[in-house]
Design a protein around this motif. Structure first.
Motif, PDB file in Angstrom:
ATOM      1  N   UNK A 152       0.848  -1.197   0.000  1.00  0.00           N
ATOM      2  CA  UNK A 152       0.000   0.000   0.000  1.00  0.00           C
ATOM      3  C   UNK A 152       0.883   1.247   0.000  1.00  0.00           C
ATOM      4  N   UNK A 153       0.870   1.977  -1.116  1.00  0.00           N
ATOM      5  CA  UNK A 153       1.589   3.250  -1.186  1.00  0.00           C
ATOM      6  C   UNK A 153       0.706   4.343  -0.609  1.00  0.00           C
ATOM      7  N   UNK A 177       5.263   4.626   2.601  1.00  0.00           N
ATOM      8  CA  UNK A 177       4.744   5.956   2.935  1.00  0.00           C
ATOM      9  C   UNK A 177       5.759   7.040   2.607  1.00  0.00           C
ATOM     10  N   UNK A 178       5.281   8.081   1.936  1.00  0.00           N
ATOM     11  CA  UNK A 178       6.129   9.239   1.676  1.00  0.00           C
ATOM     12  C   UNK A 178       5.358  10.512   1.980  1.00  0.00           C
ATOM     13  N   UNK A 197      14.840   9.502  -3.561  1.00  0.00           N
ATOM     14  CA  UNK A 197      13.396   9.598  -3.407  1.00  0.00           C
ATOM     15  C   UNK A 197      12.742   8.332  -3.969  1.00  0.00           C
ATOM     16  N   UNK A 198      11.952   7.613  -3.145  1.00  0.00           N
ATOM     17  CA  UNK A 198      11.350   6.359  -3.610  1.00  0.00           C
ATOM     18  C   UNK A 198       9.968   6.529  -4.249  1.00  0.00           C
ATOM     19  N   UNK A 199       9.575   7.754  -4.566  1.00  0.00           N
ATOM     20  CA  UNK A 199       8.209   8.016  -5.036  1.00  0.00           C
ATOM     21  C   UNK A 199       7.846   7.131  -6.234  1.00  0.00           C
ATOM     22  N   UNK A 200       8.688   7.117  -7.265  1.00  0.00           N
ATOM     23  CA  UNK A 200       8.403   6.297  -8.439  1.00  0.00           C
ATOM     24  C   UNK A 200       8.420   4.820  -8.082  1.00  0.00           C
ATOM     25  N   UNK A 201       9.338   4.423  -7.213  1.00  0.00           N
ATOM     26  CA  UNK A 201       9.408   3.025  -6.787  1.00  0.00           C
ATOM     27  C   UNK A 201       8.129   2.613  -6.065  1.00  0.00           C
ATOM     28  N   UNK A 202       7.619   3.488  -5.210  1.00  0.00           N
ATOM     29  CA  UNK A 202       6.391   3.180  -4.489  1.00  0.00           C
ATOM     30  C   UNK A 202       5.231   2.959  -5.471  1.00  0.00           C
ATOM     31  N   UNK A 203       5.104   3.832  -6.460  1.00  0.00           N
ATOM     32  CA  UNK A 203       4.029   3.671  -7.433  1.00  0.00           C
ATOM     33  C   UNK A 203       4.215   2.396  -8.246  1.00  0.00           C
TER      34      UNK A 203
END
Length: 328
Positions: free
Chosen positions: A167-168, A205-206, A237-243
């Protein structure tokens, strides 16, 4: 003969959420037609920053700003894509100084001389209209399957093994229309924790730069015991990885950008409530649009599978740019 690659300038004040709109549209154009992209970051000197756009001139820019005119003897770019209030006077000037040879695109609602740009790519929830306006759901962005896979590569050891559903959770923060005080953050954290625990899943979580520190602390304290990763803002930054890795995406209601980006993945998206500060009609319209597409719903404490066509609005806008330039 094959025309030479388009020369594109991407212009913004350098803030990631602003720059990524213009850069995402430029990259979408580049996927359709050979192009070379140059990023231009500008800032106005503090004494001039609040001046009306009509009164601003390039000499008022901070010295560290990138050049917004080509060197003597060199041509202006074929395509100028800019985002944000800070770029408005420069966009109008580029069209005039280039003798109309540069096709000037402004994303977002300019709220100033809208008809003077060659094209305005505006969120449909802003209600902008005109012969030079193309309305899209959300804003242009950089999210594509390829970019998400690239972003995920550096986090595979951490995220591959997480239990599913993954769950992102994308948390924004205080804005003109919304707030995330500590009490509301704690409520959200409790709801998220119960849902993840019930599903036997994990958390990614970000927070954003706008997230209040008290809200960060409350959510981190409640959620740190779950399997997963809470990004503390350090390192990559893991934003793209999370998605990329997400099976479910939860997004706070204050961010049109994050909602549109999440809906471009084709994964179930749920909207997390915040505390309203003023009328948020445009966000209501956006969320209604996403619901109608089957892309998002309000978070009710549970997860569900949904099927919808991933948003491809940035690509649609790019095709319209090329069509109007006579490159389609």
């Amino acid at each position: 003969m094959t025309p030479p690659p388009l020369k594109i300038w991407v212009v913004s004040d350098g803030r990631a959420g602003i720059e990524n709109q213009a850069l995402g549209l430029a990259e979408a154009v580049q996927r359709l037609s050979p192009a070379e992209i140059a990023i231009k970051r500008i800032r106005w000197k503090p004494a001039f920053d609040k001046l009306p756009s009509a009164l601003k001139a390039p000499w008022m820019l901070e010295p560290a700003s990138d050049a917004v005119e080509p060197p003597a003897g060199e041509a202006w770019p074929d395509l100028w894509i800019a985002t944000g209030r800070a770029t408005l006077p420069l966009s109008v000037r580029a069209k005039a100084r280039s003798g109309g040879k540069t096709f000037v695109v402004q994303t977002q609602d300019p709220r100033w001389r809208t008809g003077d740009f060659d094209l305005v790519v505006a969120p449909s929830h802003d209600g902008v209209s005109g012969p030079n306006v193309v309305s899209i759901t959300g804003s242009p962005h950089r999210v594509t399957p390829t970019r998400l896979a690239e972003g995920a590569a550096g986090f595979s050891e951490t995220l591959d093994a997480l239990p599913r559903p993954r769950v992102a959770v994308l948390v924004g923060g205080k804005s003109r229309a919304h707030d995330l005080p500590e009490a509301q953050a704690a409520v959200l954290a409790d709801d998220i924790a119960r849902a993840v625990e019930a599903a036997g899943g994990s958390l990614m979580l970000t927070f954003s730069r706008r997230t209040p520190e008290a809200a960060k602390a409350a959510m981190t304290e409640r959620l740190k015991g779950l399997a997963g990763l809470i990004w503390d803002g350090t390192g990559a930054n893991p934003y793209f990885a999370f998605l990329h890795y997400a099976d479910q995406v939860l997004v706070t209601e204050d961010s049109a950008n994050m909602a549109a980006e999440a809906a471009s993945t084709g994964k179930p998206v749920q909207i997390l409530p915040m505390v309203p500060l003023k009328s948020a009609d445009k966000f209501t319209r956006l969320h209604a649009d996403l619901r109608q597409r089957g892309a998002a719903r309000a978070f009710d404490g549970s997860f569900a599978e949904t099927g919808y066509a991933p948003l491809a609005e940035t690509d649609r806008a790019a095709r319209e740019v090329l069509r109007r330039m006579g490159r389609a």
